[in-house]
Write a protein that holds these residues in place. Structure first.
Motif, PDB file in Angstrom:
ATOM      1  N   ILE A   1       0.820  -1.034   0.044  1.00 26.51           N
ATOM      2  CA  ILE A   1      -0.201  -0.127   0.047  1.00 26.51           C
ATOM      3  C   ILE A   1       0.871   1.287  -0.149  1.00 26.51           C
ATOM      4  N   THR A   2       1.937   1.212   0.767  1.00 30.77           N
ATOM      5  CA  THR A   2       2.809   2.439   1.083  1.00 30.77           C
ATOM      6  C   THR A   2       3.409   2.560  -0.672  1.00 30.77           C
ATOM      7  N   ALA A   3       3.848   1.551  -1.328  1.00 33.66           N
ATOM      8  CA  ALA A   3       4.447   1.688  -2.493  1.00 33.66           C
ATOM      9  C   ALA A   3       3.465   2.225  -3.557  1.00 33.66           C
ATOM     10  N   GLN A   4       2.224   1.727  -3.360  1.00 28.67           N
ATOM     11  CA  GLN A   4       1.191   2.230  -4.291  1.00 28.67           C
ATOM     12  C   GLN A   4       0.906   3.898  -4.115  1.00 28.67           C
ATOM     13  N   TRP A   5       0.886   4.292  -2.813  1.00 29.03           N
ATOM     14  CA  TRP A   5       0.658   5.544  -2.560  1.00 29.03           C
ATOM     15  C   TRP A   5       1.532   6.437  -3.029  1.00 29.03           C
ATOM     16  N   GLN A   6       2.942   5.906  -3.057  1.00 29.56           N
ATOM     17  CA  GLN A   6       4.009   6.668  -3.780  1.00 29.56           C
ATOM     18  C   GLN A   6       3.810   6.757  -5.141  1.00 29.56           C
ATOM     19  N   GLN A   7       3.343   5.635  -6.028  1.00 27.84           N
ATOM     20  CA  GLN A   7       3.266   5.794  -7.246  1.00 27.84           C
ATOM     21  C   GLN A   7       2.009   6.587  -7.532  1.00 27.84           C
ATOM     22  N   ILE A   8       1.040   6.644  -6.732  1.00 23.84           N
ATOM     23  CA  ILE A   8      -0.095   7.572  -7.123  1.00 23.84           C
ATOM     24  C   ILE A   8       0.168   9.063  -7.016  1.00 23.84           C
ATOM     25  N   ASP A   9       1.121   9.215  -5.839  1.00 25.53           N
ATOM     26  CA  ASP A   9       1.688  10.626  -5.692  1.00 25.53           C
ATOM     27  C   ASP A   9       2.379  11.047  -6.977  1.00 25.53           C
ATOM     28  N   VAL A  10       3.194  10.375  -7.389  1.00 26.12           N
ATOM     29  CA  VAL A  10       4.038  10.579  -8.688  1.00 26.12           C
ATOM     30  C   VAL A  10       3.108  10.826  -9.849  1.00 26.12           C
ATOM     31  N   LEU A  11       2.296  10.056  -9.979  1.00 26.04           N
ATOM     32  CA  LEU A  11       1.209  10.212 -11.149  1.00 26.04           C
ATOM     33  C   LEU A  11       0.725  11.330 -10.972  1.00 26.04           C
ATOM     34  N   THR A  12       0.101  11.681  -9.688  1.00 29.59           N
ATOM     35  CA  THR A  12      -0.888  12.827  -9.722  1.00 29.59           C
ATOM     36  C   THR A  12      -0.074  14.084 -10.050  1.00 29.59           C
ATOM     37  N   ARG A  13       1.124  14.115  -9.585  1.00 26.23           N
ATOM     38  CA  ARG A  13       2.161  15.275 -10.111  1.00 26.23           C
ATOM     39  C   ARG A  13       2.383  15.391 -11.432  1.00 26.23           C
ATOM     40  N   GLN A  14       2.376  13.984 -12.221  1.00 29.21           N
ATOM     41  CA  GLN A  14       2.695  14.373 -13.423  1.00 29.21           C
ATOM     42  C   GLN A  14       1.513  14.744 -14.148  1.00 29.21           C
ATOM     43  N   ILE A  15       0.288  14.439 -14.005  1.00 26.36           N
ATOM     44  CA  ILE A  15      -0.971  14.871 -14.490  1.00 26.36           C
ATOM     45  C   ILE A  15      -0.941  16.253 -14.251  1.00 26.36           C
ATOM     46  N   ALA A  16      -0.820  16.839 -12.995  1.00 23.47           N
ATOM     47  CA  ALA A  16      -0.782  18.259 -12.903  1.00 23.47           C
ATOM     48  C   ALA A  16       0.187  19.005 -14.003  1.00 23.47           C
ATOM     49  N   THR A  17       1.300  18.382 -13.870  1.00 21.78           N
ATOM     50  CA  THR A  17       2.173  19.180 -14.695  1.00 21.78           C
ATOM     51  C   THR A  17       1.850  19.086 -16.241  1.00 21.78           C
ATOM     52  N   LEU A  18       1.210  17.878 -16.665  1.00 25.02           N
ATOM     53  CA  LEU A  18       0.853  17.937 -18.014  1.00 25.02           C
ATOM     54  C   LEU A  18      -0.477  18.516 -18.462  1.00 25.02           C
ATOM     55  N   SER A  19      -1.321  18.768 -17.450  1.00 27.76           N
ATOM     56  CA  SER A  19      -2.275  19.700 -17.514  1.00 27.76           C
ATOM     57  C   SER A  19      -1.883  21.009 -17.635  1.00 27.76           C
ATOM     58  N   GLU A  20      -1.010  21.467 -16.825  1.00 26.25           N
ATOM     59  CA  GLU A  20      -0.611  22.868 -17.073  1.00 26.25           C
ATOM     60  C   GLU A  20       0.128  23.039 -18.326  1.00 26.25           C
ATOM     61  N   ARG A  21       0.819  22.135 -18.874  1.00 23.79           N
ATOM     62  CA  ARG A  21       1.692  22.088 -20.031  1.00 23.79           C
ATOM     63  C   ARG A  21       0.241  22.277 -21.344  1.00 23.79           C
ATOM     64  N   LEU A  22      -0.610  21.716 -21.077  1.00 24.91           N
ATOM     65  CA  LEU A  22      -1.589  21.758 -22.024  1.00 24.91           C
ATOM     66  C   LEU A  22      -2.524  22.834 -22.067  1.00 24.91           C
ATOM     67  N   ARG A  23      -2.698  23.684 -20.953  1.00 23.36           N
ATOM     68  CA  ARG A  23      -3.195  24.891 -20.930  1.00 23.36           C
ATOM     69  C   ARG A  23      -2.284  25.939 -21.405  1.00 23.36           C
ATOM     70  N   GLU A  24      -1.226  25.773 -21.118  1.00 23.93           N
ATOM     71  CA  GLU A  24      -0.116  26.605 -21.975  1.00 23.93           C
ATOM     72  C   GLU A  24      -0.228  26.684 -23.295  1.00 23.93           C
TER      73      GLU A  24
END
Length: 71
Positions: A32-55
């Protein structure tokens, strides 16, 4: 005497089960700890990609809702 052996056997069985359960719980916790770390990484990647798409959409030339030139 037989009752003591029976109780001793039952206690041994319970201790064995408890040990396996402890190992299982620890393994699940690590998973579960490993999954949460992976979810955190993916969430940050999605936020970055969303910002890049808006730009990219803001910098795109022309409106995206214009009718085609043949109208």
């Amino acid at each position: 005497m037989s009752d003591v052996k029976t109780l001793s056997h039952r206690i041994d069985m319970l201790e064995t089960r408890l040990t396996f359960q402890d190992v299982t719980i620890e393994t699940l916790n690590e998973t579960i700890t490993a999954q949460w770390q992976q979810i955190d990484v993916l969430t940050r990647q999605i936020a970055t990609l969303s910002e890049r798409l808006r730009e990219a959409e803001a910098a795109a030339p022309g409106a995206t809702n214009e009718p085609p030139p043949h109208y």
